[in-house]
Every structure is written in C-alpha cells, then in structure tokens.
Design a protein around this motif. Structure first.
Motif, PDB file in Angstrom:
ATOM      1  N   ASP A  67      43.554  34.882  31.942  1.00 14.94           N
ATOM      2  CA  ASP A  67      44.616  35.937  32.187  1.00 14.94           C
ATOM      3  C   ASP A  67      44.076  37.170  32.382  1.00 14.94           C
ATOM      4  O   ASP A  67      44.755  37.984  33.404  1.00 14.94           O
ATOM      5  N   GLN A  70      42.793  44.502  37.339  1.00 12.13           N
ATOM      6  CA  GLN A  70      41.988  44.920  38.218  1.00 12.13           C
ATOM      7  C   GLN A  70      41.478  46.487  37.670  1.00 12.13           C
ATOM      8  O   GLN A  70      42.460  47.081  37.089  1.00 12.13           O
ATOM      9  N   ARG A 113      43.416  38.635  36.284  1.00 12.91           N
ATOM     10  CA  ARG A 113      44.498  39.261  36.879  1.00 12.91           C
ATOM     11  C   ARG A 113      44.512  40.762  36.908  1.00 12.91           C
ATOM     12  O   ARG A 113      45.151  41.482  37.511  1.00 12.91           O
ATOM     13  N   PRO A 136      51.472  39.965  33.872  1.00 14.34           N
ATOM     14  CA  PRO A 136      52.312  39.399  34.726  1.00 14.34           C
ATOM     15  C   PRO A 136      51.277  38.708  35.714  1.00 14.34           C
ATOM     16  O   PRO A 136      50.165  38.990  36.079  1.00 14.34           O
ATOM     17  N   LYS A 137      51.953  37.705  36.547  1.00 10.30           N
ATOM     18  CA  LYS A 137      51.172  36.807  37.467  1.00 10.30           C
ATOM     19  C   LYS A 137      50.717  37.729  38.342  1.00 10.30           C
ATOM     20  O   LYS A 137      49.874  37.376  39.011  1.00 10.30           O
ATOM     21  N   GLU A 138      51.392  38.817  38.720  1.00  6.39           N
ATOM     22  CA  GLU A 138      51.074  39.655  39.713  1.00  6.39           C
ATOM     23  C   GLU A 138      49.871  40.631  39.345  1.00  6.39           C
ATOM     24  O   GLU A 138      49.203  41.019  40.330  1.00  6.39           O
ATOM     25  N   GLY A 139      49.604  40.600  38.195  1.00  8.02           N
ATOM     26  CA  GLY A 139      48.582  41.380  37.814  1.00  8.02           C
ATOM     27  C   GLY A 139      48.849  42.677  37.104  1.00  8.02           C
ATOM     28  O   GLY A 139      49.829  43.012  36.806  1.00  8.02           O
ATOM     29  N   THR A 140      47.915  43.481  36.968  1.00 10.08           N
ATOM     30  CA  THR A 140      48.072  44.611  36.060  1.00 10.08           C
ATOM     31  C   THR A 140      46.781  45.571  36.388  1.00 10.08           C
ATOM     32  O   THR A 140      45.706  44.979  36.987  1.00 10.08           O
TER      33      THR A 140
END
Length: 125
Positions: free
Chosen positions: A97, A102, A100, A32-36
């Motif tokens: 990709d 962490q 994103r 997701p653009k919000e990250g994982t």
C-alpha cells in the motif's frame, strides 16, 4: 474524527493509527489507489547551538535502531525499516500500500513556484 462527527479526514497515517489503536476509535487509514505523497520527518541541529555535542547525540539516538523502534511503536514509520519489530509492523498497512506513496520533489516544487511567481508578477504589473 474520533467521536464520529467527521466522516473523512485527510491526515497523516500516524494520527489514524494512534486514533485506532490507542484511542480505540472506529477509524481506518487508507492510501487511495491513485496514491499519495510522503512527508518526511526532519531533524536538525541548530547552527551554533550551545550544546551541539548533546544535540548530535540526540540525533544519533533517534536514528539508531533503538530510537527508530520507539518511533515505530508510536505509529510513526521509521526511516530504518529494519528497526520495526514484527509486532509494530502489524499496526501499519502493508508495504504494498505504501508503494503508492511518492516522495515530493521539493526542488522541483520550488522551481515551479518561482516560475509561477514571475509570471504572476509580470501579468499583474
């Protein structure tokens, strides 16, 4: 997921890659653009193992370029990225990709859990 009965699944990347490239399922892995978060693979030697020297050899092999290449070819992102062949890299999302994703600070999480547990116990008692 593979049969198409589940429209979305939160799972590890390697399961999606394996489903797509080995099982030929109609799936795609996305971050997701919000990250994982990233979840590290762990390997360890059992304390007082009867064959500790052999265990150390296994660990050394897994962490070697050859061992890491085997992981990459099984759709597992190696910790030694230099061990991933250009062919294997084609099966993974671009590094941009994965930027994103962490790492979880497990110590910070444990500290927060202790504070939560203490507060919970003080309010319940």
């Amino acid at each position: 997921l593979i049969s198409g009965e589940i429209p979305i699944l939160l799972d590890y990347d390697f399961n999606a890659y394996r489903a797509k490239y080995k099982d030929h399922a109609n799936v795609a892995f996305v971050i997701p653009k919000e990250g994982t978060v990233t979840v590290p693979y762990v390997i360890s030697l059992v304390k007082n193992a009867p064959h500790a020297d052999n265990g150390k050899k296994v660990i050394d092999y897994v962490l070697s370029d050859k061992g890491q290449a085997i992981w990459a070819n099984a759709f597992l992102r190696p910790v030694r990225t230099s061990a991933m062949s250009a062919e294997a890299k084609k099966f993974f999302l671009p590094d941009s990709d994965y930027a994103r994703a962490q790492t979880v600070n497990y110590q910070q999480m444990a500290d927060a859990q202790k504070a939560f547990s203490a507060k919970y116990l003080s309010e319940i008692r």
